[in-house]
Each structure stands twice: as structure tokens, then as C-alpha cells.
Design an enzyme around this catalytic site. Structure first.
Site, PDB file in Angstrom:
ATOM      1  CE  LYS A   1      -1.380   7.890   1.885  1.00 27.81           C
ATOM      2  NZ  LYS A   1      -2.395   6.835   2.081  1.00 27.81           N
TER       3      LYS A   1
ATOM      4  CE  LYS B   1       2.315  -2.401  -4.356  1.00 29.57           C
ATOM      5  NZ  LYS B   1       2.050  -2.026  -2.961  1.00 29.57           N
TER       6      LYS B   1
ATOM      7  CG  ASP C   1      -1.891  -1.169   1.197  1.00 30.23           C
ATOM      8  OD1 ASP C   1      -2.224  -1.642   0.098  1.00 30.23           O
ATOM      9  OD2 ASP C   1      -2.279  -1.620   2.287  1.00 30.23           O
TER      10      ASP C   1
ATOM     11  NE  ARG D   1      -7.509  -6.616   6.326  1.00 25.20           N
ATOM     12  CZ  ARG D   1      -6.566  -7.533   6.251  1.00 25.20           C
ATOM     13  NH1 ARG D   1      -6.380  -8.375   7.256  1.00 25.20           N
ATOM     14  NH2 ARG D   1      -5.801  -7.647   5.195  1.00 25.20           N
TER      15      ARG D   1
ATOM     16  CG  ASP E   1      -0.236  14.471   1.087  1.00 26.81           C
ATOM     17  OD1 ASP E   1       0.503  13.611   0.572  1.00 26.81           O
ATOM     18  OD2 ASP E   1      -1.463  14.297   1.269  1.00 26.81           O
TER      19      ASP E   1
ATOM     20  CB  THR F   1       1.692 -12.202   0.411  1.00 24.91           C
ATOM     21  OG1 THR F   1       0.671 -12.757  -0.413  1.00 24.91           O
ATOM     22  CG2 THR F   1       2.880 -11.764  -0.444  1.00 24.91           C
TER      23      THR F   1
ATOM     24  N   GLY G   1      -4.599  -4.102  -3.836  1.00 23.24           N
ATOM     25  CA  GLY G   1      -5.566  -3.046  -4.127  1.00 23.24           C
ATOM     26  C   GLY G   1      -4.755  -1.826  -4.499  1.00 23.24           C
ATOM     27  CG  HIS G   2      -1.986  -1.881  -7.028  1.00 23.39           C
ATOM     28  ND1 HIS G   2      -1.065  -2.410  -7.879  1.00 23.39           N
ATOM     29  CD2 HIS G   2      -1.734  -2.450  -5.821  1.00 23.39           C
ATOM     30  CE1 HIS G   2      -0.286  -3.269  -7.226  1.00 23.39           C
ATOM     31  NE2 HIS G   2      -0.693  -3.304  -5.970  1.00 23.39           N
TER      32      HIS G   2
ATOM     33  CD  GLN H   1       0.654  -8.832  -2.633  1.00 24.41           C
ATOM     34  OE1 GLN H   1       1.312  -9.494  -3.392  1.00 24.41           O
ATOM     35  NE2 GLN H   1      -0.583  -8.472  -2.912  1.00 24.41           N
TER      36      GLN H   1
ATOM     37  CB  THR I   1      -9.723  -5.946   3.407  1.00 23.85           C
ATOM     38  OG1 THR I   1      -8.656  -5.130   3.909  1.00 23.85           O
ATOM     39  CG2 THR I   1      -9.136  -7.108   2.624  1.00 23.85           C
TER      40      THR I   1
ATOM     41  CB  VAL J   1       2.625  16.581  -2.430  1.00 28.89           C
ATOM     42  CG1 VAL J   1       4.100  16.678  -2.089  1.00 28.89           C
ATOM     43  CG2 VAL J   1       2.368  17.055  -3.861  1.00 28.89           C
TER      44      VAL J   1
END
Ligand code: GDP
Ligand code: IMO
Ligand code: MG
Length: 423
Positions: A330, A16, A13, A302, A332, A238, A40-41, A223, A300, A412
Site C-alpha cells: 500500500k 496477505k 490486513d 469496520r 501508493d 486473536t 478477510g483476504h 491476522q 466486518t 503500489v
């Protein structure tokens, strides 16, 4: 030409999907080499957010081919749903999405086995995404699996029934685990029909020919390195090789064909699921990062565990992958912090370590931090790295110095446009 690789250096996460989408115009082919719908991209552009699971993140750009490589595992039901979500955006997936005949299929019983195994593990569960990833890769290495190429065989149903029978036998050992297989099989067979309508290829031949013809290929990891089956925080990992070496086995390209390796990491760190996380902040600071970073799973939903950046883990990941450049994501999310902390070492059993030891599952780990001055302003409107605050540039220089690899991209915000290039 060579295959460039983009992969995660943390626990997944990292962003990517966003960076693959940003880089896609420079490439002819984007290829996924491992993982499956556990990924989950997220891509964001023109005010719309898209989440891809198995389909490569180059799919929204015209004139680019997307390949699902042999190292990927495909759930026909989820794959079909993912394709359906592309329809409103007029994505020509029938011509721009190619699937390796050697990619393995996730059966409904693989998902059941994943769920049964996790339930049986109780508090020791991996925290898997329950997509059947582990059981499918187990059948692959156990030489029982079904592959995309098999769906074109006249005795496909026989092969399917034979494997399902085996799984049903195993499920009997999980006392009290109830399921309704028939309910799951209808949509699965429908998904198989959809797969039959797509272009199935010998992707290793296809890719090697494309490289010879001068085509540019970007391999998209799923992953992250710390979830790698060999080098991650085993057993909380994984079931595939998420590292650069996985590109070779997951696409059929030689190690000598690997070009740039772009390692991607967050300006802090997150993990979803169980397992050790040395810099985890189980307090209001972690809460604040989760809130600012909207750290909830793309697949998911979560809540992701949050903490500071972990240099021993990052250095390890850079070493294993041979990362040649880095993207910091990330940034920012840290806008509101006066001080940013960076873990430089761990103290384990009274010993100061700057590397990741064999097993930290049961160890008491005390991270050693250095404090860095925060920038304390809004980064999201920046359009050029030159205009970035001094404190952000200092953070980048500090990390480059510690990690020994240049940070060429600073992200950002989630949108395609919120991407700064550091030349
Ligand atoms: P992936 O699995 O590595 O593709 O990453 P995910 O999509 O699971 O998670 C990354 C999340 O962060 C997504 O919601 C992205 O839209 C978002 N994101 C990516 N880059 C940035 C960034 O620079 N800033 C912020 N605030 N969000 C970002
Ligand atoms: P992307 O590609 C974050 C984690 C799960 C669990 C462990 C094993 O979006 O970065 P699995 O279902 O693979 O057997 O789960 O791995 N995990 C991920 N965490 N991002 C992912 O993918 C993940 N894929 C699996 O939470 O801890
Ligand atoms: Mg993700």
C-alpha cells in the site's frame, strides 16, 4: 523441499491475500495454518475483487492445491457461503481444496459465546469479529472441541449435542443474553453436509509426503504478529499463534522444514478492534490515510484505525518470525504526503525504548518520529521498481537499514499487476 511462509507483521490486513495470489504460480500447494473466518483476504485481478475468509488465497489459480490445515477453525455455514461465491468463477474446489480432519469446527454456540462475552466486557471488549474464534480455540485447548474428522462418525450428532449442552449451560451465566439456537442449527447442519462432500485428509501426512516428492508449499498466515496469542498486545489479540511457529503446529511440518519467511507490512500501519496502537493518528492525518487506503474491514466493514509505521513493533515481529524478506504494501496510499513519519522509539514513563514492552495497555506512550521526504506522485501506474521515484527507493533503503531485512516486493495498488519486485 521446504515450506515457505507468508505472514503479517502488524495487526492484520497487511495485504496477505494479494501477495499469496501473486506468488501462487511459484507453488504447488497453498496452505492456511491458523485462524478462521475472522480473516478477510482480498485478491484483485481482471477487474474483480474477491474476499476469502477460510479458503486459502491460491484457490483462483489452476493446477494449485489449497489446504485448510489442522490449526484452522471452520464455520460450516460461512464456509459453504464462501464456496458458493466461487461457483460463478468455475473454481474446481471439489478437487483443489483439501481440508484437514483435525481442523476444529466453530459451532453456532461458539458464536453466541463470543457475542455474550464481548457484550459482558462492555468498554473493555476485545473488538472481536464475533465469528466464535476465541470460544472455539478455548474448546480446542480445553479438549472439548469437535473436529472435521468427527463429522464422518456415526455418533457425530451425539457429540454435537453434548458440546452444545455445555455451551447452553455457560450462556445461562450471561444474564439477559437472548438467542434462538434452533434458527442457527439448520444452516449449520447443511454446512456440515457440504463439508462431508469435500476431500478430508490427514494434512500433516499429505504435506510431508508432498515435500518429500519435491512439491513447493506456501503457508498463508492470517491476522498478524501483533495479534498473536503469545506475542501480540494481549489480551487484545486473536486466539491462535499467527507467527512462523504456528505453521509447524498448524500444518504438522517440522521447524527444520521451514524455508523462506516473507513478512508483510503496510508502508504505514492499521489496526481494527480494541487495544494499544502506539502510532495511531486520531486526527485528520489518520482520516486521510483511512480514506486513501480505503481502510475498512474486508470481513466486518469496520473502519480501521490508522497510523504511521512502527519500527519497534516491526523489529519485534521480524525477530519472532525469523523473517528472511519483506513485502511493503500500500505504498501508493502515501502518494499525497509531503512528509512520511516513522516511529523509531517509544517514550514510556520517561524512558526511551526501542522495543515492545510487556504491557502497554494502560501506559501513556509517546512515539518518537523521524521524518522522511515523501514522493508526492502517483505510484499506481508503475510497472517496474527501477522506474520508482527516488524518494520511494530512499524510504525502502531507510527501512531495510533499520529492520535489517531486504524488502523484495513493493506493492503500489490492490491489483495483482500492481506489484513491483526489488531485486
Ligand atoms: P489481508 O487480510 O492481509 O489479506 O488484507 P485485506 O485484504 O484485509 O486488506 C488489504 C486491503 O488493501 C485490500 O482491500 C486490498 O485489496 C488492498 N491492497 C492490497 N495491496 C494494496 C496496495 O498496494 N495498494 C492499495 N491501495 N491497496 C492494496
Ligand atoms: P486478516 O487475516 C485484522 C482482530 C479483531 C479483534 C481481535 C480478536 O484479514 O488480517 P477474533 O475475532 O480473532 O477473536 O478478534 O483480532 N482480528 C483481525 N484484525 N485482520 C484480521 O484478519 C483479523 N482477525 C481478527 O478485530 O481486534
Ligand atoms: Mg484482512
Amino acid at each position: 523441499m521446504k515450506v515457505d511462509v507468508l505472514l503479517g507483521l502488524q495487526w492484520g490486513d497487511e495485504g496477505k491475500g494479494k501477495i499469496v495470489d501473486v506468488l501462487t504460480p511459484e507453488y504447488d500447494i497453498i496452505a492456511r495454518f491458523q485462524g478462521g473466518p475472522n480473516a478477510g483476504h482480498t485478491l484483485e485481478f481482471e477487474g474483480i475483487k474477491h474476499v476469502l475468509n477460510t479458503i486459502p488465497s491460491g484457490i483462483f489459480r489452476e493446477n494449485v492445491l489449497n489446504i485448510v490445515g489442522n490449526g484452522v477453525v471452520i464455520d460450516p455455514v460461512l464456509f459453504q457461503k464462501e464456496l458458493e461465491k466461487l461457483i460463478p468463477f468455475n473454481v474446481d474446489y471439489k478437487n483443489r481444496l483439501l481440508i484437514s480432519k483435525k481442523a476444529h469446527l466453530i459451532l453456532p454456540t461458539h458464536r453466541l459465546l463470543d457475542a455474550a462475552s464481548e457484550t459482558a466486557k462492555g468498554k473493555d471488549k476485545i473488538g472481536s469479529t464475533l465469528k466464535g474464534i476465541g470460544p472455539t480455540y478455548m474448546d480446542k485447548t480445553g479438549r472439548n472441541g469437535l473436529r472435521v474428522g468427527d463429522i464422518f462418525s456415526p455418533n457425530f450428532k451425539e457429540k454435537y449435542d453434548c458440546l452444545v449442552e455445555k455451551h447452553v449451560g455457560i450462556l445461562k451465566h450471561y444474564e439477559g443474553f437472548e438467542y434462538n439456537l434452533e434458527e442457527l442449527e439448520g444452516p449449520w447442519m447443511e454446512g456440515i453436509e457440504t463439508l462431508r462432500g469435500l476431500i478430508a485428509i490427514d494434512s500433516e501426512h499429505y504435506l510431508n509426503k508432498a515435500l518429500k516428492e519435491g512439491k513447493k508449499v506456501l503457508a498463508e498466515g492470517a491476522q498478524g504478529t501483533m495479534l498473536d496469542i503469545d506475542f501480540g498486545t494481549y489480551p487484545f489479540v486473536t486466539s491462535s499463534n499467527t507467527v512462523t511457529a504456528g505453521t509447524c503446529t498448524g500444518l504438522g511440518v517440522a521447524p527444520t522444514a521451514i524455508g523462506k519467511v516473507i513478512g508483510i507490512f503496510k508502508a504505514y500501519c492499521t489496526r481494527v478492534g480494541s487495544g494499544p496502537f502506539p502510532t495511531e493518528l486520531d486526527n485528520e492525518v489518520g482520516e486521510l490515510i483511512r480514506k486513501e487506503g480505503n481502510e475498512f474491514g474486508a470481513t466486518t466493514g469496520r473502519a480501521r484505525r490508522c497510523g504511521w509505521v512502527d519500527l519497534p513493533a516491526l523489529k519485534y515481529a521480524i525477530m519472532i518470525n525469523g523473517a528472511t524478506e519483506l513485502s511493503m504494501m500500500k505504498s501508493d496510499v502515501l502518494d499525497c504526503f509531503d512528509t512520511i513519519r516513522v516511529c523509531t522509539h517509544y517514550i514510556i514513563n520517561g524512558e526511551k525504548l526501542d522495543y515492545f514492552p510487556f504491557d502497554i495497555t494502560d501506559s501513556e506512550i509517546t512515539p518518537v518520529y523521524e521524518d522522511i521526504k515523501g514522493w508526492n506522485c502517483d505510484l499506481t501506474k508503475l510497472t517496474s521498481y527501477a522506474d520508482a521515484p527516488k524518494e520511494l527507493k530512499d524510504y525502502v533503503i531507510y527501512l531495510e537499514d533499520k529492520l535489517g531485512v531486504p524488502i523484495t516486493v513493493v506493492s503500489v495498488g490492490p491489483d495483482r499487476k500492481q506489484t513491483l519486485v526489488n531485486n
